[in-house]
Design a protein around this motif. Sequence first.
Motif, mmCIF file in Angstrom:
data_model
loop_
_atom_site.group_PDB
_atom_site.id
_atom_site.type_symbol
_atom_site.label_atom_id
_atom_site.label_comp_id
_atom_site.label_asym_id
_atom_site.label_seq_id
_atom_site.Cartn_x
_atom_site.Cartn_y
_atom_site.Cartn_z
ATOM 1 N N ARG A 29 0.867 -1.182 0.000
ATOM 2 C CA ARG A 29 0.000 0.000 0.000
ATOM 3 C C ARG A 29 0.902 1.229 0.000
ATOM 4 O O ARG A 29 2.123 1.124 0.128
ATOM 5 C CB ARG A 29 -0.916 0.020 1.226
ATOM 6 N N TYR A 30 0.271 2.379 -0.138
ATOM 7 C CA TYR A 30 0.984 3.653 -0.055
ATOM 8 C C TYR A 30 0.454 4.437 1.142
ATOM 9 O O TYR A 30 -0.744 4.442 1.394
ATOM 10 C CB TYR A 30 0.787 4.479 -1.320
ATOM 11 N N ILE A 31 1.373 5.099 1.839
ATOM 12 C CA ILE A 31 0.959 6.029 2.889
ATOM 13 C C ILE A 31 1.621 7.371 2.597
ATOM 14 O O ILE A 31 2.680 7.424 1.966
ATOM 15 C CB ILE A 31 1.325 5.537 4.309
ATOM 16 N N ASN A 32 1.002 8.428 3.062
ATOM 17 C CA ASN A 32 1.574 9.763 2.886
ATOM 18 C C ASN A 32 2.438 10.097 4.097
ATOM 19 O O ASN A 32 2.055 9.834 5.229
ATOM 20 C CB ASN A 32 0.464 10.805 2.718
ATOM 21 N N SER A 33 3.610 10.641 3.823
ATOM 22 C CA SER A 33 4.501 11.082 4.893
ATOM 23 C C SER A 33 5.047 12.452 4.523
ATOM 24 O O SER A 33 4.762 12.977 3.450
ATOM 25 C CB SER A 33 5.639 10.078 5.090
ATOM 26 N N ALA A 113 2.882 -9.247 -6.895
ATOM 27 C CA ALA A 113 2.596 -8.029 -6.137
ATOM 28 C C ALA A 113 1.087 -7.938 -5.970
ATOM 29 O O ALA A 113 0.337 -8.223 -6.908
ATOM 30 C CB ALA A 113 3.124 -6.805 -6.882
ATOM 31 N N LEU A 114 0.628 -7.547 -4.781
ATOM 32 C CA LEU A 114 -0.794 -7.396 -4.507
ATOM 33 C C LEU A 114 -1.033 -6.017 -3.904
ATOM 34 O O LEU A 114 -0.564 -5.734 -2.796
ATOM 35 C CB LEU A 114 -1.294 -8.471 -3.528
ATOM 36 N N TYR A 115 -1.724 -5.161 -4.649
ATOM 37 C CA TYR A 115 -2.083 -3.839 -4.136
ATOM 38 C C TYR A 115 -3.296 -3.999 -3.221
ATOM 39 O O TYR A 115 -4.384 -4.394 -3.660
ATOM 40 C CB TYR A 115 -2.392 -2.881 -5.291
ATOM 41 N N VAL A 116 -3.117 -3.725 -1.942
ATOM 42 C CA VAL A 116 -4.162 -3.965 -0.941
ATOM 43 C C VAL A 116 -5.208 -2.859 -0.985
ATOM 44 O O VAL A 116 -4.887 -1.675 -0.891
ATOM 45 C CB VAL A 116 -3.556 -4.091 0.474
#
Length: 174
Positions: A29-33, A113-116
Amino acid sequence: MCDLVARTGRLQQRYADGSRLVAGCIPFRYINSECGKVVQVLMISSSSGPGLLFPKGGWENDETVREAAVREAVEEAGVRGILMDFLGDYEFKSKTHQDEFSPEGLCKAAMYALYVKEELETWPEQKTRTRTWLTIEEAVEKCRHAWMKDALVGGFCKWHKESMGKGEEIADGD
């Protein structure tokens, strides 16, 4: 209570050239930082010792390898999403799964790869596994098996840089 049930047993297990065929994935997944968008991968606790793993398990006769990878993500990690690209085949030796078809415990894992998109509240193996989101660097450090580190660094990271790093959008497969 979880309505989903994990498959068990070896009756439908696939083998080729003395190796048990396995399918798995690296959920991400992606998170914002403060530094922008950061990739995190999901790892699960091992039911047989220390260290963290990516979801994987036997590829059975009544499913495709992609279906097996998706099933294992749900059963072991309790996640659903978009199964993306094939990352590679990784060979390893299992200490716990020797049988008449693979007496030496040889396994060949097809990893994806699995995009959650969804984390389930309940899943089949939640009583024996915990899930942890990690940065790539943390995952490399905590990964239990060398072949999984190779799948992460040589497979996932390379794929992500080449495919996702060019700004490609994740197409919703639903």
